[in-house]
Design a protein around this motif. Sequence first.
Motif, PDB file in Angstrom:
ATOM      1  N   SER A  63       0.859  -1.292  -0.007  1.00 20.45           N
ATOM      2  CA  SER A  63       0.142  -0.063   0.027  1.00 20.45           C
ATOM      3  C   SER A  63       0.748   1.261  -0.012  1.00 20.45           C
ATOM      4  CB  SER A  63      -1.008   0.172   1.125  1.00 20.45           C
ATOM      5  OG  SER A  63      -0.239   0.009   2.359  1.00 20.45           O
ATOM      6  N   LEU A  64       0.351   2.203  -0.434  1.00 27.26           N
ATOM      7  CA  LEU A  64       0.980   3.666  -0.698  1.00 27.26           C
ATOM      8  C   LEU A  64       1.207   4.095   0.820  1.00 27.26           C
ATOM      9  CD1 LEU A  64      -1.155   5.366  -3.314  1.00 27.26           C
ATOM     10  CD2 LEU A  64       0.899   4.700  -3.677  1.00 27.26           C
ATOM     11  N   GLY A  65       0.364   3.941   1.740  1.00 22.72           N
ATOM     12  CA  GLY A  65       0.559   4.466   3.019  1.00 22.72           C
ATOM     13  C   GLY A  65       1.605   3.691   3.787  1.00 22.72           C
ATOM     14  N   ARG A  66       1.851   2.607   3.586  1.00 23.84           N
ATOM     15  CA  ARG A  66       2.909   1.844   4.356  1.00 23.84           C
ATOM     16  C   ARG A  66       4.232   1.983   3.749  1.00 23.84           C
ATOM     17  NH1 ARG A  66       2.011  -4.590   4.974  1.00 23.84           N
ATOM     18  NH2 ARG A  66       0.498  -3.717   6.229  1.00 23.84           N
ATOM     19  N   VAL A  67       4.310   2.218   2.338  1.00 26.54           N
ATOM     20  CA  VAL A  67       5.758   2.560   1.948  1.00 26.54           C
ATOM     21  C   VAL A  67       6.145   4.061   2.383  1.00 26.54           C
ATOM     22  CG1 VAL A  67       6.978   3.174  -0.387  1.00 26.54           C
ATOM     23  CG2 VAL A  67       5.320   1.380  -0.291  1.00 26.54           C
ATOM     24  N   MET A  68       5.193   5.093   2.265  1.00 27.57           N
ATOM     25  CA  MET A  68       5.381   6.203   2.875  1.00 27.57           C
ATOM     26  C   MET A  68       6.032   6.345   4.385  1.00 27.57           C
ATOM     27  SD  MET A  68       2.547   8.376   0.795  1.00 27.57           S
ATOM     28  CE  MET A  68       3.118  10.144   1.395  1.00 27.57           C
ATOM     29  N   LEU A  69       4.991   5.519   5.080  1.00 30.04           N
ATOM     30  CA  LEU A  69       5.301   5.383   6.717  1.00 30.04           C
ATOM     31  C   LEU A  69       6.671   4.991   6.823  1.00 30.04           C
ATOM     32  CD1 LEU A  69       4.380   5.571   9.473  1.00 30.04           C
ATOM     33  CD2 LEU A  69       3.510   3.229   9.095  1.00 30.04           C
ATOM     34  N   TYR A  70       7.084   3.870   6.210  1.00 28.15           N
ATOM     35  CA  TYR A  70       8.389   3.250   6.273  1.00 28.15           C
ATOM     36  C   TYR A  70       9.794   4.337   5.820  1.00 28.15           C
ATOM     37  CZ  TYR A  70       6.195  -1.399   6.656  1.00 28.15           C
ATOM     38  OH  TYR A  70       5.482  -2.403   7.143  1.00 28.15           O
ATOM     39  N   ALA A  71       9.163   5.218   4.731  1.00 26.30           N
ATOM     40  CA  ALA A  71      10.279   6.250   4.255  1.00 26.30           C
ATOM     41  C   ALA A  71      10.267   7.305   5.372  1.00 26.30           C
ATOM     42  CB  ALA A  71       9.777   6.679   2.913  1.00 26.30           C
ATOM     43  N   ASP A  72       9.207   7.551   5.919  1.00 24.85           N
ATOM     44  CA  ASP A  72       9.354   8.855   6.723  1.00 24.85           C
ATOM     45  C   ASP A  72      10.005   8.471   8.096  1.00 24.85           C
ATOM     46  OD1 ASP A  72       7.929  10.334   4.882  1.00 24.85           O
ATOM     47  OD2 ASP A  72       5.912  10.211   5.969  1.00 24.85           O
ATOM     48  N   ILE A  73       9.550   7.221   8.548  1.00 26.20           N
ATOM     49  CA  ILE A  73      10.365   6.731   9.745  1.00 26.20           C
ATOM     50  C   ILE A  73      11.941   6.422   9.544  1.00 26.20           C
ATOM     51  CG2 ILE A  73      10.495   4.776  11.257  1.00 26.20           C
ATOM     52  CD1 ILE A  73       7.915   4.153  10.882  1.00 26.20           C
ATOM     53  N   LEU A  74      12.336   6.233   8.381  1.00 23.35           N
ATOM     54  CA  LEU A  74      13.913   6.097   8.270  1.00 23.35           C
ATOM     55  C   LEU A  74      14.551   7.622   7.889  1.00 23.35           C
ATOM     56  CD1 LEU A  74      16.338   4.505   7.221  1.00 23.35           C
ATOM     57  CD2 LEU A  74      15.565   4.644   4.573  1.00 23.35           C
ATOM     58  N   ILE A  75      13.711   8.559   7.504  1.00 23.74           N
ATOM     59  CA  ILE A  75      14.120   9.788   7.435  1.00 23.74           C
ATOM     60  C   ILE A  75      14.355  10.387   8.827  1.00 23.74           C
ATOM     61  CG2 ILE A  75      13.700  12.202   6.230  1.00 23.74           C
ATOM     62  CD1 ILE A  75      12.273  10.734   4.073  1.00 23.74           C
ATOM     63  N   ILE A  76      13.277  10.284   9.372  1.00 21.98           N
ATOM     64  CA  ILE A  76      13.368  10.860  10.867  1.00 21.98           C
ATOM     65  C   ILE A  76      14.527  10.417  11.860  1.00 21.98           C
ATOM     66  CG2 ILE A  76      11.961  11.375  12.998  1.00 21.98           C
ATOM     67  CD1 ILE A  76       9.331  11.489  11.398  1.00 21.98           C
ATOM     68  N   SER A  77      14.385   8.990  11.553  1.00 23.45           N
ATOM     69  CA  SER A  77      15.600   8.230  12.334  1.00 23.45           C
ATOM     70  C   SER A  77      17.066   8.781  11.939  1.00 23.45           C
ATOM     71  CB  SER A  77      15.622   6.811  12.126  1.00 23.45           C
ATOM     72  OG  SER A  77      14.126   6.307  12.579  1.00 23.45           O
ATOM     73  N   CYS A  78      17.217   9.371  10.900  1.00 31.80           N
ATOM     74  CA  CYS A  78      18.670   9.708  10.356  1.00 31.80           C
ATOM     75  C   CYS A  78      18.992  11.045  11.104  1.00 31.80           C
ATOM     76  CB  CYS A  78      18.650   9.964   8.982  1.00 31.80           C
ATOM     77  SG  CYS A  78      18.456   8.594   7.907  1.00 31.80           S
ATOM     78  N   SER A  79      18.158  11.913  11.870  1.00 25.97           N
ATOM     79  CA  SER A  79      18.104  12.961  12.663  1.00 25.97           C
ATOM     80  C   SER A  79      19.227  12.627  13.712  1.00 25.97           C
ATOM     81  CB  SER A  79      16.996  13.652  12.975  1.00 25.97           C
ATOM     82  OG  SER A  79      16.321  12.821  13.879  1.00 25.97           O
ATOM     83  N   TYR A  80      19.147  11.515  14.301  1.00 19.31           N
ATOM     84  CA  TYR A  80      19.920  10.980  15.292  1.00 19.31           C
ATOM     85  C   TYR A  80      21.325  11.024  15.098  1.00 19.31           C
ATOM     86  CZ  TYR A  80      21.448   8.828  19.607  1.00 19.31           C
ATOM     87  OH  TYR A  80      22.265   8.421  20.809  1.00 19.31           O
ATOM     88  N   LEU A  81      21.634  11.005  13.636  1.00 18.46           N
ATOM     89  CA  LEU A  81      23.008  10.863  13.264  1.00 18.46           C
ATOM     90  C   LEU A  81      23.728  12.400  13.453  1.00 18.46           C
ATOM     91  CD1 LEU A  81      22.773   8.403  10.205  1.00 18.46           C
ATOM     92  CD2 LEU A  81      23.598   7.823  12.515  1.00 18.46           C
ATOM     93  N   ILE A  82      22.690  13.358  13.428  1.00 17.68           N
ATOM     94  CA  ILE A  82      23.207  14.749  13.466  1.00 17.68           C
ATOM     95  C   ILE A  82      23.112  15.266  14.783  1.00 17.68           C
ATOM     96  CG2 ILE A  82      22.634  17.084  12.650  1.00 17.68           C
ATOM     97  CD1 ILE A  82      21.564  15.668   9.990  1.00 17.68           C
ATOM     98  N   PHE A  83      22.234  15.033  15.523  1.00 19.87           N
ATOM     99  CA  PHE A  83      21.716  15.700  16.692  1.00 19.87           C
ATOM    100  C   PHE A  83      22.371  14.743  17.971  1.00 19.87           C
ATOM    101  CE2 PHE A  83      18.653  17.658  13.952  1.00 19.87           C
ATOM    102  CZ  PHE A  83      19.235  19.011  14.074  1.00 19.87           C
ATOM    103  N   HIS A  84      22.384  13.572  17.841  1.00 17.00           N
ATOM    104  CA  HIS A  84      22.509  12.669  18.703  1.00 17.00           C
ATOM    105  C   HIS A  84      21.795  12.893  20.013  1.00 17.00           C
ATOM    106  CE1 HIS A  84      25.958  11.287  16.466  1.00 17.00           C
ATOM    107  NE2 HIS A  84      26.253  12.258  16.123  1.00 17.00           N
ATOM    108  N   ASP A  85      20.544  13.062  19.633  1.00 19.56           N
ATOM    109  CA  ASP A  85      19.697  13.456  20.844  1.00 19.56           C
ATOM    110  C   ASP A  85      18.250  12.747  20.788  1.00 19.56           C
ATOM    111  OD1 ASP A  85      18.222  14.839  22.753  1.00 19.56           O
ATOM    112  OD2 ASP A  85      17.698  16.517  21.626  1.00 19.56           O
ATOM    113  N   ILE A  86      17.833  11.937  21.745  1.00 21.96           N
ATOM    114  CA  ILE A  86      16.876  11.059  21.567  1.00 21.96           C
ATOM    115  C   ILE A  86      15.646  11.972  21.784  1.00 21.96           C
ATOM    116  CG2 ILE A  86      15.092   9.626  22.899  1.00 21.96           C
ATOM    117  CD1 ILE A  86      17.526   8.213  21.692  1.00 21.96           C
ATOM    118  N   GLU A  87      15.508  13.185  22.292  1.00 24.70           N
ATOM    119  CA  GLU A  87      14.257  14.033  22.405  1.00 24.70           C
ATOM    120  C   GLU A  87      13.946  14.676  20.985  1.00 24.70           C
ATOM    121  OE1 GLU A  87      13.032  18.510  24.318  1.00 24.70           O
ATOM    122  OE2 GLU A  87      14.890  17.560  24.863  1.00 24.70           O
TER     123      GLU A  87
END
Length: 292
Positions: free
Chosen positions: A157-181
Amino acid sequence: MKTGKLALLQDYGKILLGLTIYSIGYTLFLLPYQITSGGVSGIAALIYYATGFQAQYSYFIINCALLVFALRIMGRSYFMRTIVATTLVSMGIGFLQDLITQPDGMLLRCIGDQKFMACVIGGCMEGLGLAIVFLAGGSTGGTDIIASCVNKYKDISLGRVMLYADILIISCSYLIFHDIETLVIGYLTMMISMNVLDFVINGARQSVQFIIISNKHEEIAESVSRKMERGVTILYGAGWYSKEQRQVLLILAKKHESHRLFALIQEIDPRAFVSMSNVEGVFGEGFDKIKK
């Protein structure tokens, strides 16, 4: 012809409004607070946080690359609609980002240090803006290009692909900020945006179906057609117990019109038998357009 042109202009106006709301939410409430949302705008934000490269350029370049990749798969019409929307969003982000950039290069935080409030407001505005664009038949590109391509060849489904992509993109923010919050707030923004998007789209499209059995069915049908300008279908049936032949009215209406319809039936025949049920997706004249 004039009615068709007017409807087209109204759709363009709605798309422009949606893109404006989306750009304001993203640029004023997410970027200054280092909140990463999903989609290509999230990737553009990560690039900006890491390098200082303005988000408008990243957003435009990535979307263009995705559109070129998807041109053969999605068609020229989808390409043209999306490239116009992408250009407008990029211009809006650029204008607003220049507007809030301070002499020291930092972005102005328009609601102070209230990061949680920025997350809520930004997420709501992103979801609302996207909903308005989608309801008017527009597209903002982004990860829905990838999702549409995957969905065309795979049973996902479109929604599932977009959800997986969004989770991956947001998770990458930890590599920059190293901040769980920051990571958690990014996920929260995504959930707020998705819920607002679903709420607005489902609310705008929600319709109801009435089945009416009455001895005064002709009067009710005439009144609905004349006063509410809704179509009425007559079904021919018979009671199993009584074996009596009856005419049954089938009426489709928007949910907000249900109170008016009930009042109309009550006025003509208080003893009428009425069944109302929610329906998902009604397409045709007076309801949603069938879009490709």
